[in-house]
Design a protein around this motif. Structure first.
Motif: not given
Length: 891
Positions: A511-515, A471-473
């Motif tokens: 995960a949000e930072a990676l986004g 989901l986060r990916l």
């Protein structure tokens, strides 16, 4: 003329088995009688010449007549498949053209209906329209010549014309409808108007179009409206469709089309009653794609192969030697039979369906076709379905090492990999492969995705929480502007996929930072990324590297880049279990202090270019709260006070001189913005300056003398409690020493006499009322949490004038040594700090997380289990609450 017995027989079967055709024969007896004497003369009678009849009604009646004549000719064997689909397609062209002309002339009666064209895609484009099909046009217009009303923008006029065209064709009444219209094949239909300027459409297909759109344009044709405009558009996008040089990336696109076409719905795949003639394995779509894939591969160099119609394309490919002649003949025979039976299915109720019916309805379709029953129809279809599937499979044999594009096989692979929510995972992978997100729209991104998917899914499947990870990916891919570099990095460093799986399983903030910045993952390539971050001076030097040659904005971006990488790596250390959260918390604070150092130097220098400097004066930055104590979390803000030394009445010596007070207030504003305002590299920190003298009512920056006077004469108890964790983080050694001297003097007792215990207890009660705990794991705000520990420590310090140290842990050590705090408070501080640092990453809402994340939290706390961690948390809270009650006099 003698009636044709074949048509009489066809009419009898239609009356018995096709309610739709029986209805038309009842309403159009003259046409039915005319058809019995010859289909071709009857086709000539389709057109209605009645100027008084509204256009929409005339088209509906003509479509009804055509449906009957074509059906009877088809059932009687008088019209072959080419003639049937040609008649239907010609009518669709004529109806669409009439609708466009009507829509324009209704709005601008005296204008020439030009500048608006319909590009037919799909089966209309190849003259292979279904008996009960929709049409899939792309509507384009030329803003320079499109007729429009006064003061009307071309785009507005084009959209209104397009809507009227759809209304004329699609509106249904007692006479039926003309055509269903689907405009979703236009570029980015979720974001674009229904009619596109021709130049914008050309630009899209030249630069952004997806692989499947190349295949769609094999059958594209200027079908209605301004034909010259349509042809000009198609000529412009021809190089997009037909590429002379077929590189590896292009082949990858085509293989991707082949894989995705097998992602059918589960229903209708198994041959038998209910089989999907269009999407089923070995059905119509596989014949079409078999031809189109070969056309895309070879048609760039051989224009002869660019035949829109499927059977024509198969024949030309065979003639050119690109496919075996027997395969071309088998595919053409299968296609003809499938399409013919598909028409039978659609004739029954004029429904746009492709599924064979089941039960008695299948027998009815069989008899309409002229065979005995449903079993006989299935026997007729079965060998063609089998041969089509076999030939289509030869395009790309199944690669057991890859992630399947067949949804059933993909589901099996995901289950084996460890996923529980199979349906959701399948749906997301299908969306990724379809280029649903901007990051995955390019051919290179889709190629990179296929290369990395097997290893990535294996890593996510074996991660602690595969469901949360995927989901986060998915959310990350949805936010990225491009995923190519991210995917290539995972491909080149498979071990990163496992760490990524853990991050996506546990840490939503990471995960949000990676986004926002997928390149943050780059920093984890080096194993030293999981080591403690360096000292402040080393970090500040890294952040300031090359700043002499860079402009101010570039310096800000560079600092943000470094800080983002360091904070991300620190968070990854907790997820990976590589570091004690206490060490990570100290690392967060060193990174923040280095950022303040680097940005303050850059901002002071930039500000001085215009305003100079104030003689014998400098900026000093005082940190309080977690930053002052040198222990931060991933989500901590910066509590800062801006001070300046020297004479407050002095003036700067620059080109635009400012008085010292105004100078330092503007400088403080500039620095606050540098620390907090987002740039292309993202945000840094939230900055809180409310702890300055007089709070939000006071100036942003105050002189050191004014600060000292305020603290000694006017500050409240809560401000002195905050001062116990104050620490200079910017300024010369002499200036810092001067600030520390003031702080030490105030804390030592040179301040107003107040009832510290009573005021602190009142403040804590108000805080509890207005800021309740977020959840059952709120290690900060729950009774006995960090706030209670901080209040108890600060009250003990201020009342006993002992134990002062900005670092809360060391302050507790001093109080314990002085007999002013229970020995258990050292362990309490460590446990609560580890909890808050860890939970800010993996359970930011302070709710009980999934079992996999519970295990991570227990490990970070040094506990053998989640139950042990919770028991220790409850015991610690009770001990802290007892300490606070004792300090506040409520025990």
């Amino acid at each position: 003329m003698t009636p044709d017995p074949r048509i009489i027989g066809a009419a009898a079967r239609a009356a018995a088995e096709a309610p739709f055709l029986a209805m038309i024969m009842g309403r159009e007896p003259e046409i039915a009688a005319l058809a019995q004497n010859g289909i071709l003369p009857a086709l000539d009678a389709v057109s209605i010449v009645d100027p008084a009849m509204p256009i929409a009604r005339r088209l509906r009646l003509e479509r009804r007549r055509l449906a009957l004549i074509v059906a009877l000719g088809d059932l009687a064997g008088v019209l072959d498949l080419t003639a049937v689909t040609g008649a239907l397609s010609d009518f669709a062209d004529r109806a669409l053209d009439t609708a466009i002309r009507t829509a324009i002339l209704e709005r601008t009666p005296d204008a020439e209906p030009a500048g608006f064209a319909a590009i037919a895609l799909g089966k209309q484009g190849s003259h292979e329209l279904n008996y009960s099909s929709d049409i899939d046009p792309i509507l384009i217009f030329d803003p320079e010549i499109l007729p429009r009303r006064a003061r009307e923008e071309p785009q507005e006029a084009a959209v209104r014309i397009g809507k009227r065209v759809v209304e004329l064709l699609q509106a249904r009444d007692g006479d039926g409808y003309v055509l269903r219209v689907d405009l979703r094949l236009r570029p980015s239909p979720e974001a674009t108007p229904i009619a596109l300027p021709v130049d914008a459409a050309i630009s899209y297909y030249e630069s952004q179009a997806l692989p499947w759109e190349r295949a769609a344009f094999i059958r594209a044709r200027a079908a209605a409206g301004d034909i010259d405009l349509g042809r000009r558009f198609l000529e412009a996008v021809r190089p997009f469709v037909w590429r002379r040089a077929l590189d590896f990336g292009a082949i990858g696109e085509i293989r991707g089309i082949s894989r995705r076409i097998r992602d059918h719905h589960a229903q209708g795949q198994a041959f038998g009653p209910g089989f999907d003639l269009k999407r089923g394995r070995g059905g119509i779509r596989e014949v079409e794609f078999f031809a189109q894939i070969h056309q895309l591969i070879h048609g760039g160099r051989d224009p002869v192969l660019r035949a829109p119609a499927t059977c024509d394309a198969l024949a030309r490919l065979a003639e050119a030697g690109w496919i075996p002649a027997d395969e071309a003949m088998a595919m053409a025979a299968a296609y003809t039979l499938f399409r013919t039976v598909e028409h039978r299915v659609q004739m029954v109720d004029d429904r746009q369906t492709h599924h064979l019916p089941v039960g008695a309805a299948l027998d009815g379709v069989a008899q309409l076709h002229g065979v005995e029953n449903g079993d006989a129809l299935l026997d007729l279809l079965r060998p063609h379905v089998a041969s089509t599937a076999r030939i289509y499979d030869s395009i790309e044999p199944e690669d057991n090492s890859s992630l399947s594009s067949d949804t059933d096989r993909l589901a099996e692979q995901l289950a084996a990999a460890g996923f529980a929510d199979i349906e959701g995972a399948v749906q997301r992978i299908v969306q990724w492969r379809a280029g649903s997100y901007a990051a995955l729209r390019s051919p290179a991104a889709l190629e990179a995705l296929e290369a990395v998917l097997p290893g990535l899914i294996e890593a996510l499947g074996t991660s602690p929480d595969p469901h949360a990870a995927i989901l986060r990916l998915d959310a990350m891919l949805a936010r990225l502007p491009s995923a190519i570099n991210f995917l290539r990095l995972i491909e080149a460093r498979p071990a990163l996929a496992r760490l990524l799986g853990a991050i996506l399983s546990h840490a939503a903030p990471l995960a949000e930072a990676l986004g926002r910045r997928a390149e943050l993952l780059d920093g984890l390539i080096d194993a030293t990324a999981l080591d403690p971050v360096g000292p402040v001076d080393v970090l500040a030097a890294e952040m300031s590297a090359g700043e002499e040659d860079a402009d101010y904005q570039a310096q800000l971006d560079h600092v943000r880049k470094i800080v983002g990488e360091k904070r991300f790596a620190l968070g990854a250390q907790i997820v990976a279990g590589a570091s004690d959260p206490l060490d990570v918390a100290a690392g967060y604070a060193r990174v923040a202090e280095a950022a303040i150092e680097a940005l303050a130097h850059a901002t002071v220098a930039e500000f001085a270019l215009r305003h100079g400097r104030v003689p014998d004066s400098e900026l000093v930055i005082l940190a309080l709260g977690r930053m002052g104590g040198g222990v931060m979390t991933h989500a901590s803000d910066l509590d800062l006070i801006y001070l300046f030394t020297g004479d407050f009445s002095a003036e700067s010596d620059g080109e635009k001189p400012l008085g010292a007070v105004l100078y330092y207030n503007r400088l403080a504003q500039r620095l606050t913005a540098a620390l907090s305002v987002s740039t292309a590299s993202g945000p840094l920190y939230e900055v809180d300056t409310r702890l300055r003298p007089s709070g939000t009512q006071g100036p942003l920056s105050v002189s050191l003398d004014g600060f000292a006077r305020y603290q000694r004469e006017s500050a409240w108890t809560w401000e002195h409690m905050a001062l116990t964790r104050a620490r200079p983080v910017f300024g010369s050694a002499a200036a810092r020493a001067a600030v520390v001297a003031v702080i030490d003097d105030v804390l030592a007792g040179n301040r107003p006499r107040r009832d510290i215990i009573a005021e602190a207890a009142t403040m804590r009660g108000e805080m509890a009322a207005h800021k309740p705990p977020q959840g059952p794991l709120d290690a900060k705000l729950l009774p006995g949490g960090l706030v209670d520990l901080e209040f108890a420590v600060h009250v003990a310090q201020l009342t006993h004038l002992d134990g002062f140290d900005p670092h809360l842990g060391r302050a507790i050590d001093r109080l314990i040594a002085a007999g002013l705090a229970p020995a258990a408070m050292k362990a309490a501080h460590d446990l609560l700090t580890r909890m808050i640092v860890t939970l800010r990453l993996v359970a930011p809402e302070a709710e009980t997380p999934a079992p996999a994340t519970q295990a991570l939290i227990a490990r970070a706390l040094g506990m053998e289990s989640w139950d042990a961690a919770i028991a220790s948390f409850e015991r610690t809270r009770q001990e802290v609450e007892d300490f606070w009650q004792a300090v506040s006099g409520r025990a």
